[in-house]
Scaffold this motif. Structure first.
Motif, PDB file in Angstrom:
ATOM      1  N   LYS A 288      41.844  45.145  45.088  1.00 46.27           N
ATOM      2  CA  LYS A 288      41.515  46.107  46.152  1.00 46.27           C
ATOM      3  C   LYS A 288      42.388  47.362  46.036  1.00 46.27           C
ATOM      4  O   LYS A 288      41.894  48.487  46.160  1.00 46.27           O
ATOM      5  CB  LYS A 288      41.671  45.459  47.534  1.00 46.27           C
ATOM      6  N   ARG A 289      43.679  47.180  45.799  1.00 50.62           N
ATOM      7  CA  ARG A 289      44.571  48.350  45.666  1.00 50.62           C
ATOM      8  C   ARG A 289      44.127  49.266  44.531  1.00 50.62           C
ATOM      9  O   ARG A 289      44.246  50.480  44.625  1.00 50.62           O
ATOM     10  CB  ARG A 289      46.014  47.905  45.369  1.00 50.62           C
ATOM     11  N   ALA A 290      43.660  48.662  43.419  1.00 46.04           N
ATOM     12  CA  ALA A 290      43.288  49.484  42.265  1.00 46.04           C
ATOM     13  C   ALA A 290      41.976  50.241  42.488  1.00 46.04           C
ATOM     14  O   ALA A 290      41.827  51.372  42.028  1.00 46.04           O
ATOM     15  CB  ALA A 290      43.174  48.607  41.016  1.00 46.04           C
ATOM     16  N   TYR A 291      41.048  49.631  43.212  1.00 50.04           N
ATOM     17  CA  TYR A 291      39.712  50.232  43.330  1.00 50.04           C
ATOM     18  C   TYR A 291      39.515  51.087  44.585  1.00 50.04           C
ATOM     19  O   TYR A 291      38.747  52.042  44.559  1.00 50.04           O
ATOM     20  CB  TYR A 291      38.641  49.134  43.363  1.00 50.04           C
ATOM     21  N   ARG A 292      40.107  50.674  45.695  1.00 51.38           N
ATOM     22  CA  ARG A 292      39.661  51.185  46.985  1.00 51.38           C
ATOM     23  C   ARG A 292      40.809  51.732  47.833  1.00 51.38           C
ATOM     24  O   ARG A 292      41.943  51.254  47.758  1.00 51.38           O
ATOM     25  CB  ARG A 292      39.013  50.056  47.803  1.00 51.38           C
TER      26      ARG A 292
ATOM     27  N   ASP B 243      36.029  45.897  50.405  1.00 51.56           N
ATOM     28  CA  ASP B 243      37.154  45.142  49.833  1.00 51.56           C
ATOM     29  C   ASP B 243      36.992  44.876  48.335  1.00 51.56           C
ATOM     30  O   ASP B 243      37.823  44.214  47.741  1.00 51.56           O
ATOM     31  CB  ASP B 243      37.313  43.800  50.564  1.00 51.56           C
ATOM     32  N   ARG B 244      35.920  45.333  47.741  1.00 50.02           N
ATOM     33  CA  ARG B 244      35.578  45.149  46.312  1.00 50.02           C
ATOM     34  C   ARG B 244      35.177  43.716  46.000  1.00 50.02           C
ATOM     35  O   ARG B 244      34.145  43.475  45.389  1.00 50.02           O
ATOM     36  CB  ARG B 244      36.728  45.604  45.388  1.00 50.02           C
ATOM     37  N   ILE B 245      35.990  42.726  46.401  1.00 53.06           N
ATOM     38  CA  ILE B 245      35.625  41.313  46.193  1.00 53.06           C
ATOM     39  C   ILE B 245      36.432  40.489  47.194  1.00 53.06           C
ATOM     40  O   ILE B 245      37.537  40.897  47.588  1.00 53.06           O
ATOM     41  CB  ILE B 245      35.899  40.891  44.735  1.00 53.06           C
TER      42      ILE B 245
END
Ligand SMILES: CC(C)(COP(=O)(O)OP(=O)(O)OC[C@H]1O[C@@H](n2cnc3c(N)ncnc32)[C@H](O)[C@@H]1OP(=O)(O)O)[C@@H](O)C(=O)NCCC(=O)NCCS
Length: 182
Positions: free
Chosen positions: A22-26, A44-46
């Motif tokens: 989540k930190r890397a994508y969003r 949350d991406r996943i």
């Protein structure tokens, strides 16, 4: 760059793995990195269930790269084998935003390519990237990935605890011949 140690993720890793992804994508955390999806999708991406499905898949592995000295998770990716075509899907690629740009992504990708060749005899890797992420598509291009011309739909209906910020998202499909000399 930190020394990396690689291993397949297990269910016990999910509580640390999910926040890293989540930190890397969003969100704002992702803005510390040089490429992200914070302006495209706010979810949350996943989630735990989604990660568990990937970790438990009989033809898939979620790889974790940890700092060898501290054990801290700093990167991950997913590889999913498609036996009929000897192709592997590469996804869920994330590097801790604060330490992006230092060569970790390249090292993880190279490890994943070798891993799928040794584990499954894969000859091709494919991935999907949101079409407007030109800087990332260029990065993959420098690693030998080419656009196939195929487009895939963005899973608007499967977002996790959030929403898309644009209605024009779709994926470019990229692939690389793993047997070609680079
Ligand atoms: C994509 C990602 C995994 C790359 O990891 P990384 O550790 O930053 O990658 P590396 O340090 O190995 O690569 C650095 C590269 O970034 C490039 N780069 C750094 N800053 C850049 C910028 N502002 N614009 C464009 N390229 C940049 C460098 O030129 C270098 O590429 P080169 O060696 O080909 O010149 C990481 O940025 C990430 O987790 N992003 C968020 C999640 C994501 O988008 N995943 C992929 C979804 S398809």
């Amino acid at each position: 760059m930190s020394n990396l140690s690689f291993r397949p993720a297990t269910e016990a890793d999910i509580p640390l793995l999910q926040p890293l992804i989540k930190r890397a994508y969003r969100g704002d955390a992702a803005r510390q990195g040089w490429t992200h999806e914070a302006d495209l999708v706010a979810d949350d991406r996943i989630d735990h269930a989604g990660l568990l499905e990937k970790i438990s898949h009989p033809e898939g592995v979620v790889l974790i790269a940890a700092d060898s000295s501290t054990g801290e998770f700093i990167s991950c990716c997913e590889v999913l084998h498609q036996p009929d075509t000897r192709t592997c899907y590469f996804g869920l690629f994330a590097v801790e935003p604060k330490i992006q740009g230092g060569g970790i992504g390249k090292a993880v990708m190279a490890y994943a390519e070798k891993f799928v060749q040794e584990k499954w005899g894969a000859t091709k890797m494919e991935m999907t990237v949101i079409w407007m992420r030109e800087e990332l598509i260029a990065w993959y291009g420098r690693r030998g990935y080419r656009k196939t011309g195929e487009r895939r739909e963005f899973p608007y209906e499967q977002l996790v605890n959030g929403k898309a910020l644009r209605d024009d998202l779709w994926f470019e499909v990229l692939e690389k011949d793993l047997t070609a000399t680079q």
